[in-house]
Design a protein around this motif. Structure first.
Motif, short mmCIF file in Angstrom:
data_model
loop_
_atom_site.label_atom_id
_atom_site.label_comp_id
_atom_site.label_asym_id
_atom_site.label_seq_id
_atom_site.Cartn_x
_atom_site.Cartn_y
_atom_site.Cartn_z
N ALA A 259 12.53 78.19 -59.62
CA ALA A 259 13.90 77.74 -59.82
C ALA A 259 13.92 76.21 -59.86
O ALA A 259 13.30 75.56 -59.01
CB ALA A 259 14.80 78.26 -58.71
N ALA B 17 15.65 73.81 -58.84
CA ALA B 17 16.63 73.31 -57.88
C ALA B 17 15.92 72.52 -56.80
O ALA B 17 15.20 73.08 -55.97
CB ALA B 17 17.42 74.47 -57.28
N GLU C 29 16.84 71.19 -54.08
CA GLU C 29 17.14 71.48 -52.68
C GLU C 29 16.26 72.58 -52.11
O GLU C 29 16.21 72.79 -50.88
CB GLU C 29 18.61 71.86 -52.52
CG GLU C 29 19.04 73.15 -53.21
CD GLU C 29 19.51 72.96 -54.64
OE1 GLU C 29 20.18 73.86 -55.17
OE2 GLU C 29 19.20 71.89 -55.22
N LEU C 30 15.54 73.30 -52.98
CA LEU C 30 14.64 74.34 -52.50
C LEU C 30 13.35 73.78 -51.91
O LEU C 30 12.64 74.48 -51.18
CB LEU C 30 14.31 75.33 -53.62
CG LEU C 30 15.48 76.18 -54.13
CD1 LEU C 30 15.02 77.07 -55.27
CD2 LEU C 30 16.07 77.01 -53.01
N MET D 29 13.27 69.50 -62.68
CA MET D 29 13.92 69.94 -61.45
C MET D 29 15.01 68.94 -61.10
O MET D 29 14.88 67.73 -61.37
CB MET D 29 12.88 70.02 -60.31
CG MET D 29 13.45 70.45 -58.96
SD MET D 29 12.17 70.56 -57.68
CE MET D 29 11.60 72.25 -57.91
N SER D 30 16.09 69.42 -60.52
CA SER D 30 17.11 68.51 -60.02
C SER D 30 16.53 67.67 -58.88
O SER D 30 15.47 67.98 -58.33
CB SER D 30 18.33 69.29 -59.55
OG SER D 30 18.00 70.17 -58.49
N CYS E 112 5.63 73.28 -56.92
CA CYS E 112 6.79 73.21 -57.81
C CYS E 112 6.31 73.52 -59.23
O CYS E 112 5.56 72.75 -59.82
CB CYS E 112 7.43 71.83 -57.75
SG CYS E 112 7.99 71.36 -56.10
N GLY F 192 13.12 81.82 -56.80
CA GLY F 192 13.53 82.11 -58.16
C GLY F 192 12.75 83.30 -58.66
O GLY F 192 11.50 83.33 -58.58
N ARG G 48 18.76 83.17 -55.62
CA ARG G 48 20.05 82.50 -55.45
C ARG G 48 20.93 83.32 -54.51
O ARG G 48 21.02 84.54 -54.64
CB ARG G 48 20.74 82.37 -56.81
CG ARG G 48 22.06 81.62 -56.77
CD ARG G 48 22.77 81.63 -58.10
NE ARG G 48 22.01 80.92 -59.13
CZ ARG G 48 21.46 81.49 -60.18
NH1 ARG G 48 21.55 82.82 -60.34
NH2 ARG G 48 20.81 80.78 -61.08
N SER H 23 17.82 82.36 -50.81
CA SER H 23 16.93 81.20 -50.71
C SER H 23 17.40 80.17 -49.68
O SER H 23 16.64 79.27 -49.32
CB SER H 23 16.79 80.52 -52.07
OG SER H 23 18.06 80.09 -52.55
N ASP H 24 18.64 80.27 -49.22
CA ASP H 24 19.11 79.33 -48.21
C ASP H 24 18.90 79.84 -46.78
O ASP H 24 19.41 79.25 -45.83
CB ASP H 24 20.59 78.99 -48.44
CG ASP H 24 21.50 80.22 -48.36
OD1 ASP H 24 20.99 81.35 -48.26
OD2 ASP H 24 22.74 80.03 -48.41
#
Length: 330
Positions: A229, A231, A233-234, A255-256, A250, A169, A193, A214-215
């Motif tokens: 970010a 997220a 999944e990161l 965060m999700s 983190c 992020g 992203r 990031s993926d």
């Protein structure tokens, strides 16, 4: 005075006229000159942080000048330029406060969440949690230092001294912390992203050695990664990117959900940990650093009455760096 108030999570902020504020004992009244717009404000407005005082005036990256002192305040005088961060009050008596962990105080109150914040012409703050601001920054430049800068500083301390740092992020906090890391001789890789070419270009312009999606894996293992970010999944993605013994920090307040991942990603002494809020010592250390090492904050100004537009632009990534609200008298 004018203030932007949230009456119910999920609603738009309402511009309201209210009586001028009066400081209580130990407090100061501040004429707000600028207030940064933070992703935490979005979490408050959207109801993802579930314990706000309502109605609430958001905003916790406040820069202004003291106009009135409450009783028993002797640290400041009228006219002093100061900043107000997220942590607005701590009890000073619990086990956490007694061992210097006031950021974990279970009774803490937070600016723009349980204490009215800086989306207003004026704010009142506990003088113990107010800080002198270095003179080598304009009001708008200084505003993002009060949270994006402070949380980045704390994240960087917790990430350790490894050479290769990954930032997941690349917004307000990352564009500040990268400058601190580079000043300390670190090599920074930015993960954004997928497909966000604007963010990649911004990271490279701020000094990142590499910027990518990031993926995907970066070009070399990381000693530490900081996730700005929100997220979940990161987290497994960052664990995969750090070396054995590396740390994933983190940095967000929300965060999700983090998806399940194989233990192999955590094994070999990799560490995942969060950062919660900040301490006054963090603020004093970081602002002293900023006084001697100029941090370039990239800001987009908005009139205070357009706070809803600034929040929406933040939500959709329409600017680089940080948004800053300027009150009607600014």
């Amino acid at each position: 005075m004018q203030a932007m108030k949230l009456h119910r999570p999920g609603d738009k902020l309402a511009l309201e006229q209210t009586a001028s504020l009066s400081p209580g004992a130990g407090q100061v009244r501040i004429a707000v000159a600028a207030c940064g717009v933070c992703r935490t404000d979005l979490h408050v407005v959207d109801g993802e942080l579930t314990q706000p005082k309502l109605p609430i005036v958001p905003g916790h990256e406040i820069i202004g000048r003291i106009v009135e002192l409450g009783a028993e305040v002797n640290r400041f005088k009228p006219g002093d330029r100061v900043g107000v961060p997220w942590l607005g009050w701590a009890c000073g008596r619990c086990e956490f406060c007694r061992r210097g962990e006031e950021n974990l105080c279970p009774f803490a109150r937070f600016t723009g969440y349980q204490i009215d914040g800086g989306y207003a012409d004026e704010a009142v703050a506990d003088a113990r949690f107010v800080f002198a601001v270095p003179g080598n920054y304009s009001d708008a430049e200084a505003a993002p230092l009060m949270c994006a800068g402070l949380i980045g500083w704390r994240c960087l301390k917790i990430a350790g001294d490894g050479l290769r740092l990954g930032l997941y992020g690349f917004g307000a906090a990352a564009h500040i912390v990268i400058q601190v890391a580079l000043a300390r001789g670190r090599k920074v890789l930015a993960f954004v992203r997928p497909g966000d070419e604007k963010a990649k270009a911004f990271a490279l312009r701020m000094g990142a050695a590499w910027a990518g999606d990031s993926d995907r894996s970066g070009p070399e293992p990381l000693d530490a990664a900081i996730l700005f970010a929100p997220a979940g999944e990161l987290v497994p993605a960052a664990l995969k990117a750090v070396r054995p013994g590396g740390t994933v920090v983190c940095g967000g307040i929300h965060m999700s959900d983090i998806p399940s991942f194989p233990y192999e990603l955590l094994w070999r002494e990799r560490v995942v940990r969060s950062v919660a809020n900040l301490t006054r010592a963090d603020a004093e250390e970081f602002l002293a650093f900023c006084a001697t090492t100029k941090i370039r904050t990239e800001t987009t100004p908005y009139p205070m009455r357009e706070a809803n537009r600034a929040l929406d632009d933040l939500r959709h990534g329409r600017f680089s760096g940080a948004a800053v609200l300027i009150p009607s008298g600014g």
